[in-house]
Design an enzyme around this catalytic site. Structure first.
Site, mmCIF file in Angstrom:
data_model
loop_
_atom_site.group_PDB
_atom_site.id
_atom_site.type_symbol
_atom_site.label_atom_id
_atom_site.label_comp_id
_atom_site.label_asym_id
_atom_site.label_seq_id
_atom_site.Cartn_x
_atom_site.Cartn_y
_atom_site.Cartn_z
ATOM 1 N N ASP A 20 14.501 52.623 -7.025
ATOM 2 C CA ASP A 20 13.475 53.667 -6.884
ATOM 3 C C ASP A 20 12.221 53.078 -6.231
ATOM 4 O O ASP A 20 11.255 53.794 -5.970
ATOM 5 C CB ASP A 20 13.172 54.359 -8.219
ATOM 6 C CG ASP A 20 12.632 53.418 -9.271
ATOM 7 O OD1 ASP A 20 12.529 52.204 -9.007
ATOM 8 O OD2 ASP A 20 12.300 53.903 -10.384
ATOM 9 N N SER A 21 12.255 51.779 -5.922
ATOM 10 C CA SER A 21 11.218 51.167 -5.085
ATOM 11 C C SER A 21 11.172 51.865 -3.722
ATOM 12 O O SER A 21 10.217 51.680 -2.960
ATOM 13 C CB SER A 21 11.475 49.670 -4.908
ATOM 14 O OG SER A 21 12.825 49.428 -4.571
ATOM 15 N N ASP A 52 19.480 53.446 -8.943
ATOM 16 C CA ASP A 52 18.425 53.570 -9.957
ATOM 17 C C ASP A 52 18.329 55.018 -10.422
ATOM 18 O O ASP A 52 18.309 55.933 -9.595
ATOM 19 C CB ASP A 52 17.070 53.202 -9.314
ATOM 20 C CG ASP A 52 16.441 51.984 -9.940
ATOM 21 O OD1 ASP A 52 16.873 51.553 -11.029
ATOM 22 O OD2 ASP A 52 15.490 51.454 -9.327
ATOM 23 N N LYS A 85 21.157 52.101 -12.931
ATOM 24 C CA LYS A 85 20.194 51.237 -13.620
ATOM 25 C C LYS A 85 19.139 52.109 -14.264
ATOM 26 O O LYS A 85 18.707 53.105 -13.677
ATOM 27 C CB LYS A 85 19.537 50.254 -12.640
ATOM 28 C CG LYS A 85 18.469 49.383 -13.307
ATOM 29 C CD LYS A 85 18.071 48.198 -12.446
ATOM 30 C CE LYS A 85 17.063 48.497 -11.384
ATOM 31 N NZ LYS A 85 15.782 49.084 -11.851
ATOM 32 N N GLU A 91 15.459 51.848 -16.935
ATOM 33 C CA GLU A 91 14.452 50.935 -17.475
ATOM 34 C C GLU A 91 14.243 51.180 -18.965
ATOM 35 O O GLU A 91 14.283 52.311 -19.428
ATOM 36 C CB GLU A 91 13.110 51.143 -16.747
ATOM 37 C CG GLU A 91 13.186 50.819 -15.256
ATOM 38 C CD GLU A 91 11.841 50.969 -14.532
ATOM 39 O OE1 GLU A 91 10.803 51.235 -15.185
ATOM 40 O OE2 GLU A 91 11.840 50.817 -13.300
ATOM 41 N N GLU A 148 12.280 41.489 -15.194
ATOM 42 C CA GLU A 148 11.251 41.410 -14.144
ATOM 43 C C GLU A 148 9.950 40.809 -14.656
ATOM 44 O O GLU A 148 9.419 41.242 -15.689
ATOM 45 C CB GLU A 148 10.999 42.830 -13.591
ATOM 46 C CG GLU A 148 9.944 42.856 -12.490
ATOM 47 C CD GLU A 148 9.954 44.139 -11.659
ATOM 48 O OE1 GLU A 148 10.846 44.998 -11.861
ATOM 49 O OE2 GLU A 148 9.060 44.284 -10.807
HETATM 50 O O1 KIV Z 1 13.558 49.685 -7.756
HETATM 51 C C1 KIV Z 1 13.780 48.491 -7.536
HETATM 52 O O2 KIV Z 1 13.819 48.022 -6.397
HETATM 53 C C2 KIV Z 1 14.001 47.621 -8.677
HETATM 54 C C3 KIV Z 1 14.025 46.155 -8.418
HETATM 55 C C4 KIV Z 1 12.638 45.663 -8.304
HETATM 56 C C5 KIV Z 1 14.790 45.418 -9.454
HETATM 57 O O3 KIV Z 1 14.108 48.078 -9.770
#
Ligand code: KIV
Length: 274
Positions: free
Chosen positions: A54-55, A93, A123, A125, A192
């Protein structure tokens, strides 16, 4: 082909392979992708895990945080990335508020990532607060990667991107959360921006792989945001990001060169015309 290249196993990476790699002491490599071309190049490089992070909100959409990224955004980016990958494990994500409300909603959203966008894992969090949801997704057949330490989706709660787990209390919480996620069935955990000694200890104590970002060399693998390590995203530069290229500078120079050539009539030449 270089010796390093020949060692890259050509078989499809699965969550099982990652556990085997951990047990064999083979470091796991992971980077992010948000589009087809980048995914194809990453896959050719032999990277083990491609995360559709989600970056994307920050490095592609130009937002300040990842908080406003939606399921629609993630479904789109995950589907174009999956199309470019044959070997790496593709992880999508789950964006903020797509899994926190309840586990039914989480299951629906994770299911959409798998069914519509063809990711092989998701993924999310958080620690103990997401363990029930993790268990539910894993039971339904969706592999889950955890994410502890600095969790960017909670930036408004913490108010900064400082190093996490620097106090005994926070470190104990991280140890507990890591064990809980493993027990809930997570196949790996991203850790992280935490002290290297703590990340090493957790990696040693867990059976599942720990993938570090800003967590030192003692983890079972490493992940970075591709746009950071390529020197494409330069808004800020955390010390854990090693820049392997200056692609932003290269692109700038190519664009300027092109514009100069168009303005001067240098481009297109006769052999570039019909
Ligand atoms: O969203 C992302 O790119 C991440 C990485 C920083 C692990 O969660």
């Amino acid at each position: 082909m270089s010796a390093a290249h020949e060692e890259i196993p050509q078989k499809k990476i699965t969550t099982r392979n990652l556990r085997v790699m951990k047990n064999a002491g083979t470091k796991i490599t992971a980077l992010t992708a948000y589009d087809f071309l980048m995914a194809q190049i990453l896959d050719r490089s032999g990277i083990d895990i491609i995360l559709v992070g989600d970056s994307v909100g920050m490095v592609v959409q130009g937002l300040e945080t990842t908080v406003t990224v939606t399921m629609e955004h993630m479904l789109y980016h995950a589907s174009v990335v999956s199309r470019g990958v044959e070997r790496a494990l593709v992880v999508g994500d789950l964006p903020f508020m797509s899994y926190q409300v309840n586990s039914d909603e989480a299951l629906r959203n994770a299911g959409a990532m798998v069914k519509q966008s063809h990711v092989e894992a998701v993924k999310l969090e958080g620690g103990s607060s997401v363990c029930n949801t993790t268990e539910r997704l894993v039971t339904a057949g969706i592999p889950v990667m955890g994410h502890l330490g600095l969790t960017p989706q909670s930036i408004h709660k913490f108010g900064s991107y400082r190093v996490r787990a620097t106090t005994d209390e926070e470190a104990d919480q991280l140890r507990e959360d890591a064990i809980s996620l493993q027990q809930a069935g997570a196949f790996a955990i991203v850790v992280e921006k935490v002290p290297a000694s703590l990340a090493r200890e957790i990696s040693t104590n867990l059976e599942i792989p720990v993938i570090g970002i800003g967590a030192g060399p003692g983890c079972d693998g490493q992940i970075l945001v591709s746009h950071d390590m390529l020197g494409l995203y330069t808004r800020f530069h955390p010390r854990f990001v090693r820049r392997y290229a200056q692609m932003g500078e290269e692109m700038l120079s190519a664009f300027k060169h092109y514009a100069d050539d168009v303005r001067s009539g240098e481009f297109p030449a006769a052999d570039e015309s019909y």
